[in-house]
Design an enzyme around this catalytic site. Structure first.
Site, short mmCIF file in Angstrom:
data_model
loop_
_atom_site.label_atom_id
_atom_site.label_comp_id
_atom_site.label_asym_id
_atom_site.label_seq_id
_atom_site.Cartn_x
_atom_site.Cartn_y
_atom_site.Cartn_z
N ASN A 40 0.87 -1.17 0.00
CA ASN A 40 0.00 0.00 0.00
C ASN A 40 0.90 1.22 0.00
O ASN A 40 1.52 1.53 1.02
CB ASN A 40 -0.89 -0.03 1.25
CG ASN A 40 -1.71 1.23 1.43
OD1 ASN A 40 -1.76 2.07 0.52
ND2 ASN A 40 -2.35 1.38 2.58
N TRP A 41 0.98 1.88 -1.14
CA TRP A 41 1.90 3.02 -1.26
C TRP A 41 1.36 4.28 -0.58
O TRP A 41 2.05 5.28 -0.46
CB TRP A 41 2.18 3.31 -2.74
CG TRP A 41 3.20 2.38 -3.35
CD1 TRP A 41 3.67 1.21 -2.81
CD2 TRP A 41 3.88 2.55 -4.60
NE1 TRP A 41 4.59 0.66 -3.65
CE2 TRP A 41 4.74 1.45 -4.77
CE3 TRP A 41 3.84 3.53 -5.61
CZ2 TRP A 41 5.55 1.30 -5.90
CZ3 TRP A 41 4.64 3.37 -6.73
CH2 TRP A 41 5.49 2.26 -6.87
N LYS A 42 0.09 4.26 -0.17
CA LYS A 42 -0.55 5.42 0.46
C LYS A 42 -0.36 6.65 -0.45
O LYS A 42 -0.36 6.49 -1.66
CB LYS A 42 -0.01 5.62 1.88
CG LYS A 42 -0.10 4.31 2.68
CD LYS A 42 0.12 4.45 4.15
CE LYS A 42 -0.03 3.09 4.82
NZ LYS A 42 0.10 3.15 6.27
N GLU A 88 -4.88 -4.95 10.61
CA GLU A 88 -3.83 -3.96 10.82
C GLU A 88 -4.07 -3.23 12.15
O GLU A 88 -4.90 -2.31 12.21
CB GLU A 88 -3.82 -2.93 9.69
CG GLU A 88 -3.57 -3.53 8.32
CD GLU A 88 -3.02 -2.48 7.34
OE1 GLU A 88 -1.94 -2.72 6.81
OE2 GLU A 88 -3.65 -1.43 7.15
N GLU A 112 -6.55 4.60 8.08
CA GLU A 112 -6.33 6.02 7.79
C GLU A 112 -7.57 6.65 7.15
O GLU A 112 -7.87 7.82 7.36
CB GLU A 112 -5.08 6.18 6.90
CG GLU A 112 -3.82 5.95 7.71
CD GLU A 112 -2.65 5.36 6.94
OE1 GLU A 112 -2.65 5.43 5.70
OE2 GLU A 112 -1.73 4.83 7.59
N GLY A 114 3.06 -1.12 4.15
CA GLY A 114 3.09 0.30 3.80
C GLY A 114 4.50 0.72 3.41
O GLY A 114 4.96 0.44 2.31
N GLY A 115 5.20 1.36 4.34
CA GLY A 115 6.52 1.96 4.07
C GLY A 115 7.49 1.05 3.33
O GLY A 115 8.16 1.48 2.39
N SER A 146 3.92 -2.31 10.15
CA SER A 146 5.38 -2.39 10.35
C SER A 146 6.00 -3.72 9.91
O SER A 146 6.93 -4.21 10.54
CB SER A 146 5.73 -2.07 11.81
OG SER A 146 5.38 -0.74 12.12
N HIS A 193 -9.30 1.14 5.13
CA HIS A 193 -8.00 1.30 5.81
C HIS A 193 -8.20 2.22 7.02
O HIS A 193 -9.00 3.16 6.96
CB HIS A 193 -6.97 1.89 4.85
CG HIS A 193 -5.58 1.84 5.41
ND1 HIS A 193 -5.13 2.75 6.32
CD2 HIS A 193 -4.58 0.96 5.21
CE1 HIS A 193 -3.88 2.43 6.66
NE2 HIS A 193 -3.52 1.35 6.00
N GLY A 216 3.15 2.11 10.74
CA GLY A 216 4.16 3.15 10.60
C GLY A 216 4.92 3.47 11.87
O GLY A 216 5.57 4.51 11.95
P1 13P Z 1 3.42 0.26 7.51
O1 13P Z 1 3.88 -1.03 6.85
O2 13P Z 1 4.14 1.47 6.98
O3 13P Z 1 3.40 0.14 8.99
O4 13P Z 1 1.89 0.49 7.04
C1 13P Z 1 1.00 -0.56 7.15
C2 13P Z 1 -0.23 -0.19 6.42
O5 13P Z 1 -0.97 0.68 6.85
C3 13P Z 1 -0.52 -0.89 5.17
O6 13P Z 1 -1.83 -0.66 4.74
#
Ligand code: 13P
Length: 258
Positions: free
Chosen positions: A17-19, A174, A106, A240-241, A219, A104, A180
């Site tokens: 997920n590149w956000k 999640e 967020e 994510g990251g 993470s 998600h 993050g």
């Molecule tokens: P991180 O891997 O950056 O913690 O993010 C997880 C995430 O929200 C994937 O949707």
């Protein structure tokens, strides 16, 4: 890798997920990943990248001939209409997406998305022929109050469409406090939550619930992927990251290389 993730029946999915990250130049990460996947040991998992909607078409093109699928990060519940700034599931499909993330944390937090809204979006994904990746997860306060399983149970009941099948819906667990932050639950804690999710899926969707993929997200890194992916009922990762760089993402996919 110390451990190799296995699941007897469910093919894993490693999804990035590149956000709100990525410009046209990020295309090079997809071509680099495609090259690594072609050259390296065969990975037994499916691979998906969900970039911002602006890049879906471009990255679909870049991923051509590879096993990398492309997905969206959100969609509107309606197929079209007067909804400025929104994107429908049909539009994502038309641009080359095969999956879409819905609910998600967020989006739940930043846009006030309720379980009912998430469910309508998941239903839209199914209507458009996309796989819906439905996210659930507790906040740190909820966890500290011992409410994790209740919160997850309520989110699942309210967010998953009745028509969900193992082919059309993926659940992503999640924990909000792990996103993050570099913090992850212990393997035991992940096992407990995933077992509860599996039980709820089986109860509601019977055989389909048994085969539905349950991803862990929060993470995930190359250094912890093998341990997390080896937990029972963990059928892949939502990253994510560490999905932004081909090298890191490839390291996570490595949990599924024999
Ligand atoms: P991180 O891997 O950056 O913690 O993010 C997880 C995430 O929200 C994937 O949707």
């Amino acid at each position: 890798m110390a451990a190799t993730a296995k699941s007897p029946r469910v093919k894993a999915l490693v999804a990035g997920n590149w956000k709100m990250n990525g410009l046209k130049a990020s295309r090079k990460e997809v071509t680099a990943l495609a090259k690594r996947l072609a050259k390296g040991k065969r990975a037994s998992c499916d691979v998906l990248i969900c970039p911002p909607a602006t890049l879906v078409g471009l990255l679909k093109e870049a991923a051509k001939g590879s096993k990398i699928a492309i997905g969206g990060q959100d969609c509107h519940a309606k197929p079209s209409g007067a909804h400025t700034g929104d994107i429908s599931a049909e539009m994502l499909k038309d641009a080359g997406a095969s999956h879409v993330i819905v609910g998600h944390s967020e989006r739940r937090a930043d846009h006030g998305e309720t379980d009912a809204v998430v469910r309508a979006k998941a239903e839209a994904a199914l209507r458009a022929g996309l796989v819906a990746i439905v996210c659930v997860g507790e906040t740190e306060a909820q966890r500290d109050a011992g409410e994790t399983l209740t919160v997850i149970g309520t989110q699942l009941a309210g967010s998953l469409p009745d028509a969900a099948t193992a082919k059309t819906v993926v659940v992503a667990y999640e924990p909000v406090w792990a996103i993050g932050t570099g913090r992850t639950p212990t393997a035991d804690d992940v096992a407990k939550v995933h077992a509860a999710i599996r039980a709820a899926l089986k109860k509601r969707f019977r055989g389909e619930g048994e085969a539905m993929r349950i991803l862990y997200g929060g993470s995930v890194k190359p250094s912890n992927a093998a341990e997390l992916m080896a937990v029972p009922n963990v059928n892949g990762a939502l990253v994510g990251g560490a999905s932004l760089k081909a090298e890191d993402f490839y390291g996570i996919i490595g949990a599924y290389q024999a």
